[in-house]
Motif scaffolding. Structure first.
Motif, PDB file in Angstrom:
ATOM      1  N   LEU A  43     -15.164  16.912  59.032  1.00 50.16           N
ATOM      2  CA  LEU A  43     -15.213  17.268  57.609  1.00 50.16           C
ATOM      3  C   LEU A  43     -15.921  18.614  57.425  1.00 50.16           C
ATOM      4  N   GLY A  44     -17.027  18.805  58.158  1.00 52.34           N
ATOM      5  CA  GLY A  44     -17.734  20.083  58.079  1.00 52.34           C
ATOM      6  C   GLY A  44     -16.874  21.244  58.531  1.00 52.34           C
ATOM      7  N   ALA A  45     -16.108  21.026  59.600  1.00 54.20           N
ATOM      8  CA  ALA A  45     -15.241  22.084  60.109  1.00 54.20           C
ATOM      9  C   ALA A  45     -14.146  22.420  59.109  1.00 54.20           C
ATOM     10  N   VAL A  46     -13.611  21.388  58.415  1.00 54.31           N
ATOM     11  CA  VAL A  46     -12.607  21.643  57.375  1.00 54.31           C
ATOM     12  C   VAL A  46     -13.194  22.564  56.314  1.00 54.31           C
ATOM     13  N   ALA A  47     -14.419  22.241  55.861  1.00 51.67           N
ATOM     14  CA  ALA A  47     -15.065  23.047  54.830  1.00 51.67           C
ATOM     15  C   ALA A  47     -15.274  24.477  55.313  1.00 51.67           C
ATOM     16  N   PHE A 126      -6.421  24.423  68.964  1.00 55.98           N
ATOM     17  CA  PHE A 126      -6.815  25.044  67.701  1.00 55.98           C
ATOM     18  C   PHE A 126      -8.176  25.720  67.799  1.00 55.98           C
ATOM     19  N   LEU A 127      -9.017  25.244  68.730  1.00 56.58           N
ATOM     20  CA  LEU A 127     -10.268  25.953  69.010  1.00 56.58           C
ATOM     21  C   LEU A 127      -9.973  27.356  69.518  1.00 56.58           C
ATOM     22  N   ALA A 177     -17.042  27.095  62.175  1.00 55.32           N
ATOM     23  CA  ALA A 177     -15.923  26.191  62.486  1.00 55.32           C
ATOM     24  C   ALA A 177     -15.660  26.167  63.989  1.00 55.32           C
ATOM     25  N   VAL A 178     -15.752  27.319  64.660  1.00 55.16           N
ATOM     26  CA  VAL A 178     -15.517  27.387  66.109  1.00 55.16           C
ATOM     27  C   VAL A 178     -16.561  26.561  66.865  1.00 55.16           C
ATOM     28  N   VAL A 179     -17.843  26.715  66.469  1.00 49.30           N
ATOM     29  CA  VAL A 179     -18.910  25.966  67.147  1.00 49.30           C
ATOM     30  C   VAL A 179     -18.691  24.458  66.971  1.00 49.30           C
ATOM     31  N   VAL A 180     -18.308  24.053  65.744  1.00 47.86           N
ATOM     32  CA  VAL A 180     -18.077  22.624  65.496  1.00 47.86           C
ATOM     33  C   VAL A 180     -16.915  22.123  66.353  1.00 47.86           C
TER      34      VAL A 180
END
Lengths: 195, 195
Positions: A43-47, A126-127, A177-180
């Motif tokens: 969810l955090g990565a989506v945001a 996707f990463l 987002a990349v780190v997540v």
């Protein structure tokens, strides 16, 4: 004598079975925890990805004055790397939303490796996409801030301060987002690997 | 009678054991094949990453003439993204060399998940690093080829043709390393996940 030995062996067998049954039950709780953290991080990565795409996509600054050398307007359209960034981050955010149901399946069935395998493979792809677009945009943002003397490329952030701030923010958000995504892949690998 | 029953049970046991031994042996062959392909791909990735670092690191072109606007010399030192590229690709190549022994352990012991887990986690981290540096350099190479009209950044490849060709080659080589790393992660995930 021979029956005595038989009984000992069978008791040994049942002991071995009891251990085998108990071990996965305990591991299940641990894997469920990983799956729940996976869902929350997703969810955090989506945001982060959506924020990056939106922030970059809405970056647009028109100057109230103009000189001989500079254009009036700067927007993400000016740079191919920024266009690539917006498209890629939107795709990554879309994938992450679509991957949420699989993450829920992993919570409900902590032992099933199928959904986790599916997620780890697509997460890796996707990463790579997210890391590529984030750092392509980062290298343009760096040039916009500092310019390059050897090639006579002048820094534009003195003129387009708001544009630079907005694109820099988008790049930072995309690296979150990349780190997540890296964390998601590592966690999935641990959950699949440890039995 | 009782001895008779005993003999039957023991034969059953040995059958069960035989099946248990046979099943992993078949799966082991499949996993051994994956491990061998992993080792070969890793060698290819070492070559691609080393080639990319060397090609970029030796990119240096001095022009026989000079104009009012352009410098005499272009080298990878001129761009921060290219310096980052050389350092990162050298690190990735170094990691890939150091990971070869673990890949060999995975060939010798196809069932051990330990070395594969270790490899998949580090592969993911270095894949991210490689993808980031490759595309940061790619976006600079794109600018060098095409320039950017909106910011008055002129293309330099007309002047520095050899420099551009060499850096473009390095970027292509680095993307080959990235694709191989993605394959390595996906293959490791499949080998860990399927029992």
């Amino acid at each position: 004598m021979s029956t005595n030995i038989d009984i000992q062996e069978s008791s040994k067998d049942s002991k071995g079975k009891a251990v085998l049954v108990a071990a996965p039950a305990r591991a299940g709780g641990w894997k469920k925890g990983i799956a729940i953290i996976d869902f929350i991080l997703r969810l955090g990565a989506v945001a982060a990805a959506l924020g990056a795409a939106a922030s970059m996509g809405m970056s647009d600054q028109t100057l109230p004055f103009f000189t001989q050398f500079f254009q009036f307007e700067a927007s993400y359209d000016s740079f191919t790397a920024f266009q690539f960034f917006v498209i890629t981050m939107a795709i990554v955010a879309g994938y992450l939303v679509l991957s949420l149901p699989f993450s829920i399946v992993a919570i409900i069935r902590p032992h099933a490796t199928g959904p986790r395998l599916f997620l780890i493979i697509l997460d890796t792809v996707f990463l790579t996409l997210a890391a590529a677009s984030a750092s392509a945009a980062a290298s343009i943002v760096y040039l916009a801030h500092n310019g390059n003397q050897d090639t006579n490329w002048l820094a534009i952030c003195n003129q387009f301060g708001d544009f630079c701030a907005q694109t820099s923010g988008a790049v930072v958000s995309s690296f979150i987002a990349v780190v997540v995504l890296v964390l998601l892949v590592v966690m999935s690998a641990l959950a699949i690997g440890k039995h």
